[in-house]
Design an enzyme around this catalytic site. Structure first.
Site, PDB file in Angstrom:
ATOM      1  N   SER A  23       0.802  -1.234   0.000  1.00  0.00           N
ATOM      2  CA  SER A  23       0.000   0.000   0.000  1.00  0.00           C
ATOM      3  C   SER A  23       0.832   1.281   0.000  1.00  0.00           C
ATOM      4  O   SER A  23       0.487   2.232  -0.715  1.00  0.00           O
ATOM      5  CB  SER A  23      -0.968   0.001   1.186  1.00  0.00           C
ATOM      6  N   LYS A  72     -10.134  -5.752  10.327  1.00  0.00           N
ATOM      7  CA  LYS A  72     -11.191  -5.188   9.482  1.00  0.00           C
ATOM      8  C   LYS A  72     -12.583  -5.253  10.127  1.00  0.00           C
ATOM      9  O   LYS A  72     -13.426  -4.412   9.864  1.00  0.00           O
ATOM     10  CB  LYS A  72     -11.228  -5.910   8.129  1.00  0.00           C
ATOM     11  N   GLY A 132     -14.689 -20.203  -1.710  1.00  0.00           N
ATOM     12  CA  GLY A 132     -14.311 -19.581  -0.443  1.00  0.00           C
ATOM     13  C   GLY A 132     -15.495 -18.835   0.159  1.00  0.00           C
ATOM     14  O   GLY A 132     -16.438 -18.456  -0.562  1.00  0.00           O
ATOM     15  N   ALA A 133     -15.455 -18.665   1.470  1.00  0.00           N
ATOM     16  CA  ALA A 133     -16.548 -17.959   2.162  1.00  0.00           C
ATOM     17  C   ALA A 133     -15.986 -17.099   3.293  1.00  0.00           C
ATOM     18  O   ALA A 133     -16.660 -16.866   4.292  1.00  0.00           O
ATOM     19  CB  ALA A 133     -17.567 -18.965   2.690  1.00  0.00           C
ATOM     20  N   GLY A 134     -14.764 -16.610   3.134  1.00  0.00           N
ATOM     21  CA  GLY A 134     -14.142 -15.759   4.155  1.00  0.00           C
ATOM     22  C   GLY A 134     -14.483 -14.295   3.906  1.00  0.00           C
ATOM     23  O   GLY A 134     -15.452 -13.967   3.207  1.00  0.00           O
ATOM     24  N   VAL A 159     -18.771 -25.929   5.091  1.00  0.00           N
ATOM     25  CA  VAL A 159     -20.070 -25.609   4.483  1.00  0.00           C
ATOM     26  C   VAL A 159     -20.869 -24.629   5.347  1.00  0.00           C
ATOM     27  O   VAL A 159     -21.565 -23.753   4.818  1.00  0.00           O
ATOM     28  CB  VAL A 159     -20.859 -26.913   4.225  1.00  0.00           C
ATOM     29  N   LYS A 161     -19.896 -22.113   6.975  1.00  0.00           N
ATOM     30  CA  LYS A 161     -19.502 -20.715   6.707  1.00  0.00           C
ATOM     31  C   LYS A 161     -20.135 -20.231   5.400  1.00  0.00           C
ATOM     32  O   LYS A 161     -20.500 -19.062   5.278  1.00  0.00           O
ATOM     33  CB  LYS A 161     -17.977 -20.613   6.610  1.00  0.00           C
TER      34      LYS A 161
HETATM   35  P1  NAP Z   1     -10.212 -15.631   5.234  1.00  0.00           P
HETATM   36  O1  NAP Z   1     -11.331 -14.777   5.720  1.00  0.00           O
HETATM   37  O2  NAP Z   1      -9.286 -16.234   6.214  1.00  0.00           O
HETATM   38  O3  NAP Z   1     -10.868 -16.823   4.356  1.00  0.00           O
HETATM   39  C1  NAP Z   1     -10.055 -17.834   3.815  1.00  0.00           C
HETATM   40  C2  NAP Z   1     -10.882 -18.726   2.883  1.00  0.00           C
HETATM   41  O4  NAP Z   1      -9.988 -19.694   2.307  1.00  0.00           O
HETATM   42  C3  NAP Z   1     -11.964 -19.526   3.611  1.00  0.00           C
HETATM   43  O5  NAP Z   1     -13.053 -19.697   2.743  1.00  0.00           O
HETATM   44  C4  NAP Z   1     -11.263 -20.864   3.873  1.00  0.00           C
HETATM   45  O6  NAP Z   1     -12.138 -21.959   3.996  1.00  0.00           O
HETATM   46  C5  NAP Z   1     -10.454 -21.012   2.599  1.00  0.00           C
HETATM   47  N1  NAP Z   1      -9.314 -21.893   2.783  1.00  0.00           N
HETATM   48  C6  NAP Z   1      -8.121 -21.598   3.371  1.00  0.00           C
HETATM   49  N2  NAP Z   1      -7.312 -22.664   3.330  1.00  0.00           N
HETATM   50  C7  NAP Z   1      -8.008 -23.668   2.736  1.00  0.00           C
HETATM   51  C8  NAP Z   1      -7.708 -25.029   2.400  1.00  0.00           C
HETATM   52  N3  NAP Z   1      -6.524 -25.571   2.675  1.00  0.00           N
HETATM   53  N4  NAP Z   1      -8.665 -25.754   1.756  1.00  0.00           N
HETATM   54  C9  NAP Z   1      -9.866 -25.208   1.454  1.00  0.00           C
HETATM   55  N5  NAP Z   1     -10.204 -23.930   1.742  1.00  0.00           N
HETATM   56  C10 NAP Z   1      -9.281 -23.167   2.374  1.00  0.00           C
HETATM   57  O7  NAP Z   1      -9.285 -14.843   4.207  1.00  0.00           O
HETATM   58  P2  NAP Z   1      -9.708 -13.633   3.236  1.00  0.00           P
HETATM   59  O8  NAP Z   1      -9.488 -12.353   3.924  1.00  0.00           O
HETATM   60  O9  NAP Z   1     -11.045 -13.936   2.681  1.00  0.00           O
HETATM   61  O10 NAP Z   1      -8.581 -13.735   2.095  1.00  0.00           O
HETATM   62  C11 NAP Z   1      -8.542 -14.836   1.207  1.00  0.00           C
HETATM   63  C12 NAP Z   1      -7.512 -14.591   0.092  1.00  0.00           C
HETATM   64  O11 NAP Z   1      -7.850 -13.426  -0.635  1.00  0.00           O
HETATM   65  C13 NAP Z   1      -6.085 -14.371   0.599  1.00  0.00           C
HETATM   66  O12 NAP Z   1      -5.228 -15.047  -0.279  1.00  0.00           O
HETATM   67  C14 NAP Z   1      -5.889 -12.880   0.480  1.00  0.00           C
HETATM   68  O13 NAP Z   1      -4.545 -12.506   0.270  1.00  0.00           O
HETATM   69  C15 NAP Z   1      -6.720 -12.588  -0.767  1.00  0.00           C
HETATM   70  N6  NAP Z   1      -7.198 -11.187  -0.822  1.00  0.00           N
HETATM   71  C16 NAP Z   1      -6.824 -10.434  -1.902  1.00  0.00           C
HETATM   72  C17 NAP Z   1      -7.256  -9.122  -1.995  1.00  0.00           C
HETATM   73  C18 NAP Z   1      -6.836  -8.277  -3.153  1.00  0.00           C
HETATM   74  O14 NAP Z   1      -6.959  -7.044  -3.082  1.00  0.00           O
HETATM   75  N7  NAP Z   1      -6.381  -8.848  -4.261  1.00  0.00           N
HETATM   76  C19 NAP Z   1      -8.082  -8.574  -1.003  1.00  0.00           C
HETATM   77  C20 NAP Z   1      -8.462  -9.391   0.076  1.00  0.00           C
HETATM   78  C21 NAP Z   1      -7.998 -10.695   0.151  1.00  0.00           C
HETATM   79  P3  NAP Z   1     -12.750 -22.395   5.434  1.00  0.00           P
HETATM   80  O15 NAP Z   1     -13.883 -21.452   5.720  1.00  0.00           O
HETATM   81  O16 NAP Z   1     -13.180 -23.793   5.247  1.00  0.00           O
HETATM   82  O17 NAP Z   1     -11.628 -22.243   6.431  1.00  0.00           O
END
Ligand code: NAP
Length: 290
Positions: A23, A72, A132-134, A159, A161
């Site tokens: 950033s 966040k 994904g569902a994060g 599931v 989540k």
């Molecule tokens: P988060 O809230 O921790 O969510 C992580 C997600 O990944 C969940 O759905 C999790 O599933 C899944 N996951 C992690 N490891 C896994 C595995 N081994 N097998 C299956 N599913 C797995 O993270 P987030 O903030 O959403 O970020 C996710 C990604 O997006 C990161 O790589 C981050 O760097 C990227 N991102 C990029 C930007 C950008 O501007 N380009 C912005 C934000 C985030 P479960 O629910 O089953 O744990």
């Protein structure tokens, strides 16, 4: 940045850790090109210090901050006025301080939408799959619902989540949402755009992908991975090999920053400067000169 003086306005990033953030590069480049007297610095806020950090930033007259992992959601109680979008996404990544009041925004969906539009991806009436569902998936789902997608299919390892995300979106939007497991999505041929929002495939674990089924990729028109390192994840490589158009997450990162910079400074950055800065940022990230 060499011109810091008594009138310089400070912008910061609040997170833990913050060492690897890109950033500062983006915001200080935008300041230089826009000839605005702002400086952007990372603030490493240790666990337990968030409330004091926000009060301190406000008391110091800081223009605004970004908020990143893991704050966040935690930062939301310290915000006086929440943008509707941030309320729906249930996370704040941008704060602006005005006369002691804290205004909270979320610019992730703006960033991804701008990146998608520039690539020619349209979401209206489309069937979208979100892997994904994060936190990031929630921004993507809100963006798709706002853009009037026909249907969203959420696929997640846990599931429950995915179900929670579905209910959260249905609280605000009237849209068809289906929750599926990774096995079931493989046989889906109706998906137009798939957003990969898990951390699977991120450097240095670049040789893994949440889905590798050829049949799934064959039916797709666009594969979008919000990961930007590597520039082409395994998910995107497989999609490309099946003739699918691909987009990585660098544009999302860049344009969410642009939106935040516009909010802090109450400006609109001209297209020519946006383009020039995006090229410079892309070179910086992928030329390995960092
Ligand atoms: P988060 O809230 O921790 O969510 C992580 C997600 O990944 C969940 O759905 C999790 O599933 C899944 N996951 C992690 N490891 C896994 C595995 N081994 N097998 C299956 N599913 C797995 O993270 P987030 O903030 O959403 O970020 C996710 C990604 O997006 C990161 O790589 C981050 O760097 C990227 N991102 C990029 C930007 C950008 O501007 N380009 C912005 C934000 C985030 P479960 O629910 O089953 O744990």
């Amino acid at each position: 940045m060499n011109n810091i003086n008594g009138k310089t306005k400070t912008i910061g990033l609040i997170g833990n850790p913050v060492e690897h953030t890109l950033s500062p590069f983006i915001h200080n480049m935008l300041a230089e090109k826009m000839k605005l007297n702002t400086v952007y610095v990372p603030f490493h806020v240790k666990n337990g210090n968030l409330k004091e950090a926000i009060s301190g930033a406000s008391a110091l007259g800081i223009l605004g901050t970004n908020v990143t992992v893991p704050y966040k959601v935690d930062v939301m109680p310290y915000i006086d006025e929440l943008q509707e979008r941030a309320k729906i996404i249930d996370a704040v990544n941008t704060i602006k301080f005005i006369n002691g009041r804290r205004y909270g925004y979320n610019t992730d969906a703006d960033g991804l939408l701008t990146s998608c539009k520039r690539a020619g991806i349209s979401l209206m009436n489309k069937t979208i799959c979100i892997l994904g569902a994060g936190g990031a998936a929630r921004s993507v789902a809100v963006m798709c619902a706002e853009e009037k997608a026909k249907k969203i299919i959420i696929v997640n390892r846990t599931v429950e989540k995915a179900q929670e995300l579905k209910l959260a979106i249905l609280n605000y939007f009237n849209i068809e949402i289906q929750v599926l497991g990774y096995d079931a999505i493989k046989s889906q041929s109706e998906v137009d755009v798939c957003f990969q929002t898990t951390s699977i495939g991120m450097y240095p674990n670049s040789d893994v992908t949440p889905i590798d089924d050829e049949n799934f990729f064959k039916g797709l028109r666009w594969a979008v991975d919000i990961i930007y390192n590597p520039s082409e994840t395994k998910f995107l490589s497989l999609a490309k090999a099946s003739g699918v158009s691909i987009l990585n997450g660098l544009g999302m990162l860049y344009f969410q920053a642009v939106k935040a910079y516009e909010i802090w400074n109450d400006i609109e950055i001209p297209d020519a400067i946006l383009e020039e800065c995006l090229n410079q940022f892309t070179d910086y990230v992928y030329s390995k000169k960092r």
